[in-house]
Design a protein around this motif. Sequence first.
Motif, PDB file in Angstrom:
ATOM      1  N   ARG A   9       0.771  -1.030   0.147  1.00 33.21           N
ATOM      2  CA  ARG A   9      -0.106   0.123   0.054  1.00 33.21           C
ATOM      3  C   ARG A   9       0.910   1.167  -0.049  1.00 33.21           C
ATOM      4  NH1 ARG A   9      -2.620   0.454   5.167  1.00 33.21           N
ATOM      5  NH2 ARG A   9      -3.791  -1.412   4.304  1.00 33.21           N
ATOM      6  N   HIS A  10       1.851   1.322   0.858  1.00 32.44           N
ATOM      7  CA  HIS A  10       2.772   2.465   0.699  1.00 32.44           C
ATOM      8  C   HIS A  10       3.656   2.661  -0.325  1.00 32.44           C
ATOM      9  CE1 HIS A  10       1.658   3.356   4.913  1.00 32.44           C
ATOM     10  NE2 HIS A  10       2.027   2.263   5.490  1.00 32.44           N
ATOM     11  N   ALA A  11       4.091   1.386  -1.027  1.00 36.19           N
ATOM     12  CA  ALA A  11       5.035   1.480  -2.030  1.00 36.19           C
ATOM     13  C   ALA A  11       4.187   1.638  -3.139  1.00 36.19           C
ATOM     14  CB  ALA A  11       5.726   0.218  -2.270  1.00 36.19           C
ATOM     15  N   ALA A  12       2.957   1.461  -3.551  1.00 37.79           N
ATOM     16  CA  ALA A  12       2.347   2.040  -4.511  1.00 37.79           C
ATOM     17  C   ALA A  12       1.817   3.248  -4.755  1.00 37.79           C
ATOM     18  CB  ALA A  12       0.709   1.022  -4.625  1.00 37.79           C
ATOM     19  N   ARG A  13       2.209   4.068  -3.553  1.00 40.22           N
ATOM     20  CA  ARG A  13       1.850   5.463  -3.729  1.00 40.22           C
ATOM     21  C   ARG A  13       2.958   6.424  -4.414  1.00 40.22           C
ATOM     22  NH1 ARG A  13      -0.042   5.960   2.648  1.00 40.22           N
ATOM     23  NH2 ARG A  13      -2.335   5.028   2.169  1.00 40.22           N
TER      24      ARG A  13
ATOM     25  N   PHE B 291       4.859  -0.848  -9.456  1.00 39.72           N
ATOM     26  CA  PHE B 291       3.323  -1.178  -9.005  1.00 39.72           C
ATOM     27  C   PHE B 291       2.581  -0.026  -8.482  1.00 39.72           C
ATOM     28  CE2 PHE B 291       5.117  -5.882  -8.714  1.00 39.72           C
ATOM     29  CZ  PHE B 291       4.315  -6.119  -9.650  1.00 39.72           C
ATOM     30  N   HIS B 292       2.903   1.350  -9.261  1.00 37.63           N
ATOM     31  CA  HIS B 292       2.534   2.513  -8.611  1.00 37.63           C
ATOM     32  C   HIS B 292       0.805   2.444  -8.859  1.00 37.63           C
ATOM     33  CE1 HIS B 292       0.999   6.978  -9.356  1.00 37.63           C
ATOM     34  NE2 HIS B 292       1.138   6.774  -8.262  1.00 37.63           N
ATOM     35  N   GLY B 293       0.187   2.756  -7.851  1.00 33.57           N
ATOM     36  CA  GLY B 293      -1.585   2.665  -7.890  1.00 33.57           C
ATOM     37  C   GLY B 293      -1.702   1.281  -7.949  1.00 33.57           C
ATOM     38  N   LYS B 294      -1.322   0.312  -7.607  1.00 34.22           N
ATOM     39  CA  LYS B 294      -1.788  -1.205  -7.765  1.00 34.22           C
ATOM     40  C   LYS B 294      -1.575  -1.924  -6.211  1.00 34.22           C
ATOM     41  CE  LYS B 294      -0.768  -1.676 -12.220  1.00 34.22           C
ATOM     42  NZ  LYS B 294       0.120  -2.377 -13.779  1.00 34.22           N
ATOM     43  N   PRO B 295      -2.248  -1.188  -5.319  1.00 32.26           N
ATOM     44  CA  PRO B 295      -2.274  -2.113  -3.989  1.00 32.26           C
ATOM     45  C   PRO B 295      -2.652  -3.462  -3.938  1.00 32.26           C
ATOM     46  CG  PRO B 295      -3.888  -0.589  -3.959  1.00 32.26           C
ATOM     47  CD  PRO B 295      -3.275  -0.259  -5.127  1.00 32.26           C
ATOM     48  N   ILE B 296      -2.384  -4.434  -3.109  1.00 30.12           N
ATOM     49  CA  ILE B 296      -2.955  -5.732  -2.797  1.00 30.12           C
ATOM     50  C   ILE B 296      -3.966  -5.693  -1.655  1.00 30.12           C
ATOM     51  CG2 ILE B 296      -1.060  -6.806  -4.136  1.00 30.12           C
ATOM     52  CD1 ILE B 296       0.041  -7.539  -1.587  1.00 30.12           C
TER      53      ILE B 296
END
Length: 243
Positions: free
Chosen positions: A167-171, A177-182
């Motif tokens: 979630r943090h990395a996707a920001r 994987f920007h904008g692609k949380p799991i």
Amino acid sequence: MLERGPSVAGTSAGERSGVPYPQLWRPLDDAGLTPADVDGLVTFTMDTSPEITVARAAGIGELSFFSRIHYGGGATCATVQQAALAVASGVADVVVCYRAFNERSGRRFGSGVQHREPTAEGAALGWNLPYGLLTPASWVAMAARRYLHAYGLGPEVFGHVAVVDRRHAARNPAAYFHGKPITLADHAASRWIVEPLGLLHCCQETDGGQALVVTSWERARVLPRPPAVVAAAQGAGRSQEQR
């Protein structure tokens, strides 16, 4: 000791960068400094970008300090600590901690170790390689299995860590994987890599580089951006083999 806020340099985390060295002038620009201000460098033993080569390529002049930390991602705090110690002791004035690695187009840890590395870290691999444990996932899987057994848990407990990290990395706009949380459901459904670890327990292998600048409080307070105070630690457990 003050660090000029962590600034990303070099390539964004992409599939194949084609860029072998970090572009250290980007965080220096952000900090209001130039390569000529840098007199120290810290990186990792497994980094393939030698300090002297980086200094020459980036236009850095004389170095009064350079050092390397064993291992990789888990040892990041130790590079900052080394830089802070150098600044605090007066050995260096401006130290850049950097990491540049083509972990997709170059050496891929997921493809497995083919031989025992001729290094201190490589000696520990003698306990793993003969039994077919060739990747970081397989090494960590042993500790993960022991953890689950000791506490009577299932592999789903690891999902919370993976979901929050992603979630943090996707920001990050530069993230693969920007904008692609799991979700926890995504995590539970991912295929096994080495039980009890699945695909979404593992990190994406990408090319990239980053750097941050460490200097003194006195110097940092007059630079263009607000500084952040450094706090760092490193350690190893008794009878530890890796990490």
